[in-house]
Design a protein around this motif. Structure first.
Motif, PDB file in Angstrom:
ATOM      1  N   THR A 132       9.623 -66.059  92.428  1.00  0.00           N
ATOM      2  CA  THR A 132      10.814 -65.416  91.871  1.00  0.00           C
ATOM      3  C   THR A 132      12.035 -65.869  92.669  1.00  0.00           C
ATOM      4  N   TYR A 133      13.215 -65.554  92.149  1.00  0.00           N
ATOM      5  CA  TYR A 133      14.468 -65.963  92.794  1.00  0.00           C
ATOM      6  C   TYR A 133      15.266 -64.680  92.992  1.00  0.00           C
ATOM      7  N   VAL A 134      15.352 -64.243  94.249  1.00  0.00           N
ATOM      8  CA  VAL A 134      15.860 -62.890  94.506  1.00  0.00           C
ATOM      9  C   VAL A 134      16.989 -62.905  95.550  1.00  0.00           C
ATOM     10  N   ASP A 135      17.648 -61.786  95.691  1.00  0.00           N
ATOM     11  CA  ASP A 135      18.693 -61.573  96.693  1.00  0.00           C
ATOM     12  C   ASP A 135      18.187 -62.043  98.067  1.00  0.00           C
ATOM     13  N   ALA A 136      18.870 -63.027  98.623  1.00  0.00           N
ATOM     14  CA  ALA A 136      18.396 -63.646  99.867  1.00  0.00           C
ATOM     15  C   ALA A 136      18.313 -62.653 101.017  1.00  0.00           C
ATOM     16  N   ASP A 137      19.105 -61.601 100.962  1.00  0.00           N
ATOM     17  CA  ASP A 137      19.089 -60.611 102.038  1.00  0.00           C
ATOM     18  C   ASP A 137      17.987 -59.564 101.862  1.00  0.00           C
ATOM     19  N   TRP A 138      17.318 -59.610 100.705  1.00  0.00           N
ATOM     20  CA  TRP A 138      16.339 -58.557 100.408  1.00  0.00           C
ATOM     21  C   TRP A 138      15.009 -59.100  99.899  1.00  0.00           C
ATOM     22  N   THR A 139      14.533 -60.169 100.548  1.00  0.00           N
ATOM     23  CA  THR A 139      13.238 -60.721 100.134  1.00  0.00           C
ATOM     24  C   THR A 139      12.098 -59.749 100.458  1.00  0.00           C
ATOM     25  N   GLY A 140      12.388 -58.766 101.314  1.00  0.00           N
ATOM     26  CA  GLY A 140      11.343 -57.796 101.674  1.00  0.00           C
ATOM     27  C   GLY A 140      11.323 -56.564 100.793  1.00  0.00           C
ATOM     28  N   LEU A 141      12.219 -56.545  99.783  1.00  0.00           N
ATOM     29  CA  LEU A 141      12.395 -55.315  99.008  1.00  0.00           C
ATOM     30  C   LEU A 141      11.112 -54.842  98.319  1.00  0.00           C
ATOM     31  N   ASP A 142      10.392 -55.788  97.690  1.00  0.00           N
ATOM     32  CA  ASP A 142       9.162 -55.402  96.976  1.00  0.00           C
ATOM     33  C   ASP A 142       8.126 -54.815  97.928  1.00  0.00           C
ATOM     34  N   LYS A 143       7.995 -55.465  99.080  1.00  0.00           N
ATOM     35  CA  LYS A 143       7.023 -54.977 100.060  1.00  0.00           C
ATOM     36  C   LYS A 143       7.433 -53.588 100.562  1.00  0.00           C
ATOM     37  N   MET A 144       8.739 -53.425 100.800  1.00  0.00           N
ATOM     38  CA  MET A 144       9.216 -52.102 101.234  1.00  0.00           C
ATOM     39  C   MET A 144       8.900 -51.048 100.193  1.00  0.00           C
ATOM     40  N   ARG A 145       9.103 -51.411  98.915  1.00  0.00           N
ATOM     41  CA  ARG A 145       8.854 -50.450  97.839  1.00  0.00           C
ATOM     42  C   ARG A 145       7.373 -50.056  97.816  1.00  0.00           C
ATOM     43  N   GLN A 146       6.505 -51.087  98.012  1.00  0.00           N
ATOM     44  CA  GLN A 146       5.066 -50.802  98.033  1.00  0.00           C
ATOM     45  C   GLN A 146       4.709 -49.794  99.125  1.00  0.00           C
ATOM     46  N   TRP A 147       5.249 -50.038 100.322  1.00  0.00           N
ATOM     47  CA  TRP A 147       4.925 -49.139 101.439  1.00  0.00           C
ATOM     48  C   TRP A 147       5.580 -47.788 101.265  1.00  0.00           C
ATOM     49  N   ALA A 148       6.793 -47.821 100.710  1.00  0.00           N
ATOM     50  CA  ALA A 148       7.478 -46.546 100.461  1.00  0.00           C
ATOM     51  C   ALA A 148       6.652 -45.680  99.516  1.00  0.00           C
ATOM     52  N   GLY A 149       6.006 -46.346  98.540  1.00  0.00           N
ATOM     53  CA  GLY A 149       5.189 -45.620  97.570  1.00  0.00           C
ATOM     54  C   GLY A 149       3.989 -44.945  98.199  1.00  0.00           C
ATOM     55  N   LYS A 150       3.608 -45.403  99.389  1.00  0.00           N
ATOM     56  CA  LYS A 150       2.433 -44.821 100.046  1.00  0.00           C
ATOM     57  C   LYS A 150       2.784 -43.623 100.927  1.00  0.00           C
ATOM     58  N   THR A 151       4.077 -43.390 101.140  1.00  0.00           N
ATOM     59  CA  THR A 151       4.430 -42.271 102.023  1.00  0.00           C
ATOM     60  C   THR A 151       4.128 -40.953 101.333  1.00  0.00           C
ATOM     61  N   ASN A 152       3.726 -39.994 102.123  1.00  0.00           N
ATOM     62  CA  ASN A 152       3.213 -38.755 101.564  1.00  0.00           C
ATOM     63  C   ASN A 152       4.283 -37.655 101.562  1.00  0.00           C
ATOM     64  N   THR A 153       5.269 -37.815 100.700  1.00  0.00           N
ATOM     65  CA  THR A 153       6.304 -36.780 100.639  1.00  0.00           C
ATOM     66  C   THR A 153       6.258 -36.087  99.294  1.00  0.00           C
ATOM     67  N   GLN A 154       6.528 -34.825  99.293  1.00  0.00           N
ATOM     68  CA  GLN A 154       6.554 -34.057  98.056  1.00  0.00           C
ATOM     69  C   GLN A 154       7.932 -34.202  97.415  1.00  0.00           C
ATOM     70  N   PRO A 155       7.982 -34.201  96.073  1.00  0.00           N
ATOM     71  CA  PRO A 155       9.298 -34.194  95.424  1.00  0.00           C
ATOM     72  C   PRO A 155      10.067 -32.956  95.885  1.00  0.00           C
ATOM     73  N   ARG A 156      11.379 -33.151  96.126  1.00  0.00           N
ATOM     74  CA  ARG A 156      12.186 -32.058  96.645  1.00  0.00           C
ATOM     75  C   ARG A 156      12.409 -31.023  95.540  1.00  0.00           C
ATOM     76  N   ALA A 157      12.261 -29.766  95.868  1.00  0.00           N
ATOM     77  CA  ALA A 157      12.538 -28.720  94.886  1.00  0.00           C
ATOM     78  C   ALA A 157      14.019 -28.752  94.545  1.00  0.00           C
TER      79      ALA A 157
END
Lengths: 159, 615
Positions: A132-157
């Protein structure tokens, strides 16, 4: 915004459409031996890995060139070989730590990825979005999103 | 254009390699690959030739879309007279080898004669030579490829070779390229072996520049790729499960030939299915499937890359089988599994590896093991004769027989005959599940009636890849037909046969036809090639090819009585499932098929048919 090629080898199937597209874009023929991106097949591990120039900020190839034939494209940040200046001395191919600048016997010049002027043909051709061809400053964005998805936080009331 | 317009003729007896211009008149009539190479073959070879004699020829041929950006444009075919069948043989393979032949500047290679000693053909663009292969003789396809790459000092060389099965002239030996892609059926590898031709090694750097209209070509191929991506089968089912997506489906519809076709459902089907390949093993917590993989240019990527548990009893002392390699396709999972009653997924995967490693067709091999197991259960063959107790369901027997066949030792020499000759030798020809000497694959004609006609009339002996009516009868492509009836099937089979012949002549993969019709193929060929290529022209070309192959087989001695199925399928009704009580209605379908084809009752094309097709 500057953009960068982003390669996810886990998505690569080894079809070589990227290599074909690269040769067609640059030479007008279907010929993977002229491609600037190569897919490596680590057969016994079941891994296929596309590999090409990362466009180093302090580019060894550019610094090594004795005739200033490799210059920065201001729009894309690509380090571009200017064939009219290149004398085919191959010093850049020695200087590059990654092997992604190579000599072309047919032309007597070197070649490397130039990001196709900002619309990389390999990206368009890849059927699985392994390239893919992505924002040069954010090549880690997808990986960050993957790890962020694994964090165990509850939706805020709701407040 | 589309063609390189250049063919290579290799006379193995004299040791010469010559370049010839491609016959462009024939190219306009037969397109490429299967059609065009078969035209060369029937013009040059006596139909009565002994397939393993020097007078037989072997052609490796690309199509006009091979080596282009058309999706799946990497196919090549091997055309010869098949030793298993005595019929025209045309076996198609993917991987990277076909595209490399085109990149080196050749449309096809014709091998003739017989080399006095083992040789391999080295092609580096237009530098072509026969090289000594005495150091490669006796080596597996895997070792052969590695040794050639190493001795050429070039990891980018592509290799097609035969293993020990081809050398030993196992009648169903394959040509294997890129380690686990194969021109698999009818024994084309045995013909290579008979010619002392071990391998073909290619490095091509010329590329393909002869596209008639590049801009139109890119538009047409991009549109066709989108059709594949948007289709549920080619866009989702095949990448995820491979052809193994079918195992549970076909079993549930009672059309999975089991225990040498005594049954039509296999209780172990779930354990050897595409779904099971994704599941973690209890033994080591890893899945059989590592990843999917594509052949050259393919945007579907149905290929399976598998890895077995290295502590599995079959490989615990054999590290060479521990790595990732080509995994089970549906046909192999069926032939090694259901046909033999074996439900051990890793054992089947290893048996499949052995078939790739030494180059023999898992369909015929597995089906032959099924016949052997049935003869063992009847007491016709004993443990002493086979070398191992061989009841249905024995994974140990399957693997031991695979090793013996690969190495050409013991009972493996008998296995080399295939089921038709082997069962006849022991007095039970009725136990061979074959047509024209070739075993039928993984669809039972009692539960999928159209496939019975497909097998009976296939020009290369029983085969699913000549008219895959499963697409219509099971998946509803292009329209759903009832698998349990014979009505309408002759017309369906004929249409599929003709379209398939066109696809097989183009350089693209038949699996595209789950999504593509000739309407998707025609614009791609038309943009690549001179001459104006329409759907109608391609359909007629397919019909011409089919009749040309038929004429060769008739001249080779085949008659209407060879267009038939094993008696078991006509007399022993399906015991379970939706087809329970049914037998194949083949006898009703063949006469109607002949009539639709424009053939007489003896199965010979009428004069009017031949004139219409320009034959």
């Amino acid at each position: 915004m500057q953009k960068s090629l982003h390669i996810d080898p886990s998505k690569c199937t080894g079809c070589l459409q990227c290599e074909m597209a690269c040769s067609y874009e640059n030479y007008g023929v279907f010929n993977i031996s002229k491609s600037r991106i190569k897919v490596f097949n680590f057969e016994h591990e079941g891994r296929k890995v596309p590999y090409t120039c990362t466009q180093c900020a302090e580019a060894w190839c550019m610094n090594a060139c004795p005739v200033d034939a490799i210059r920065i494209d201001a729009a894309t940040g690509a380090k571009v070989v200017h064939e009219d200046a290149c004398v085919g001395c191959k010093v850049c191919t020695i200087a590059c730590p990654f092997g992604t600048v190579n000599y072309v016997a047919d032309t007597g010049k070197v070649q490397k990825c130039d990001l196709c002027g900002g619309d990389p043909a390999c990206v368009t051709a890849c059927p699985t979005a392994a390239i893919t061809y992505v924002d040069a400053d954010w090549t880690g964005l997808d990986k960050m999103r993957q790890w962020a998805g694994k964090t165990n936080t509850q939706p805020r009331a709701s407040a | 254009m589309g063609w390189t317009r250049k063919i290579l003729r290799v006379d193995l007896s004299k040791g010469t390699c010559k370049s010839e211009p491609l016959n462009m008149e024939w190219a306009q009539q037969y397109l490429g690959q299967r059609g065009l190479a078969t035209k060369y073959f029937v013009e040059e070879v006596d139909p009565k030739v002994d397939p393993l004699a020097p007078g037989n020829k072997l052609i490796m041929a690309t199509g006009p879309l091979t080596g282009t950006m058309a999706s799946t444009g990497g196919r090549y075919s091997v055309i010869t007279k098949g030793p298993l069948t005595g019929a025209i043989a045309c076996s198609n393979s993917g991987g990277y080898f076909g595209a490399e032949l085109k990149f080196a500047g050749w449309d096809m290679v014709i091998f003739e004669g017989k080399s006095p000693k083992p040789v391999y053909l080295s092609i580096q663009d237009d530098v072509v030579e026969l090289r000594d292969a005495s150091h490669l003789w006796g080596k597996t396809t895997w070792d052969t490829e590695e040794i050639i790459k190493s001795s050429h000092h070039d990891p980018q060389v592509r290799v097609a070779s035969i293993g020990r099965a081809g050398e030993n002239q196992v009648l169903y030996a394959c040509v294997v390229n890129d380690l686990h892609r194969a021109a698999g059926r009818s024994g084309v590898g045995a013909v290579m072996g008979s010619k002392n031709l071990k391998a073909v090694a290619i490095r091509g750097t010329v590329g393909v520049s002869g596209i008639r209209d590049f801009k139109a070509f890119m538009t047409a191929t991009t549109a066709a790729k989108k059709v594949l991506a948007d289709n549920a089968v080619t866009g989702q089912g095949l990448p995820k499960f491979g052809t193994q997506v079918l195992m549970n489906v076909i079993n549930e519809m009672g059309a999975l030939p089991t225990h040498n076709a005594k049954d039509v459902q296999f209780e172990g089907a779930r354990k050897i299915s595409g779904e099971a390949m994704h599941e973690k093993r209890l033994s080591d917590g890893k899945a059989n499937l590592i990843t999917n993989a594509a052949c050259f240019g393919c945007t579907i990527a149905c290929g399976r890359i598998s890895q077995v548990d290295k502590n599995h009893w079959s490989v615990v002392n054999s590290p060479k089988y521990w790595g990732a390699t080509g995994g089970l396709e549906y046909e192999a999972a069926w032939s090694l599994g259901a046909a033999d009653g074996v439900d051990d997924l890793d054992a089947l995967t290893v048996a499949n590896m052995i078939c790739n490693e030494d180059g023999f067709d898992p369909i015929t091999f597995g089906a032959t093991v099924g016949a052997v197991m049935e003869m063992y259960s009847m007491g016709v063959l004993t443990k002493e004769q086979i070398g191992i107790e061989s009841p249905f369901g024995s994974a140990q027997a399957l693997l031991e027989i695979a090793h013996m066949t690969a190495e050409g030792r013991g009972f493996g020499k008998e296995m080399a005959l295939g089921s038709a000759r082997l069962t006849a030798k022991y007095g039970h020809p009725e136990l061979s599940m074959s047509v024209k000497g070739q075993e039928f694959p993984a669809y039972d004609p009692r539960g999928i009636q159209g496939m019975g006609l497909t097998y009976a009339t296939s020009n290369r002996g029983a085969c699913h890849l000549r008219s895959y009516t499963v697409a219509s009868e099971v998946l509803g492509i292009p329209v759903k037909t009832d698998p349990l009836v014979t009505e309408g099937k002759p017309a369906l089979v004929m249409a599929f046969q003709d379209a398939t012949a066109a696809f097989d002549s183009s350089g693209t993969c038949i699996f595209t036809t789950f999504a593509w019709s000739l309407g998707d193929l025609a614009p791609q060929i038309d943009a690549a090639c001179d001459g104006g290529w329409s759907v109608e022209r391609l359909a007629e070309l397919g019909e011409r090819i089919w009749n040309m192959e038929r004429l060769f087989n008739n001249a080779a001695g085949f008659t209407a009585k060879d267009d038939d199925l094993p008696a078991r399928l006509k007399t022993e009704p399906a015991k379970t499932g939706p087809a329970k009580g049914l037998v194949s209605g083949i006898d009703k379908m063949v006469p109607e098929y002949y009539q639709l084809r424009g053939w007489n009752k003896a199965g010979e094309p009428d004069k009017e048919t031949l004139a219409r097709l320009g034959l």
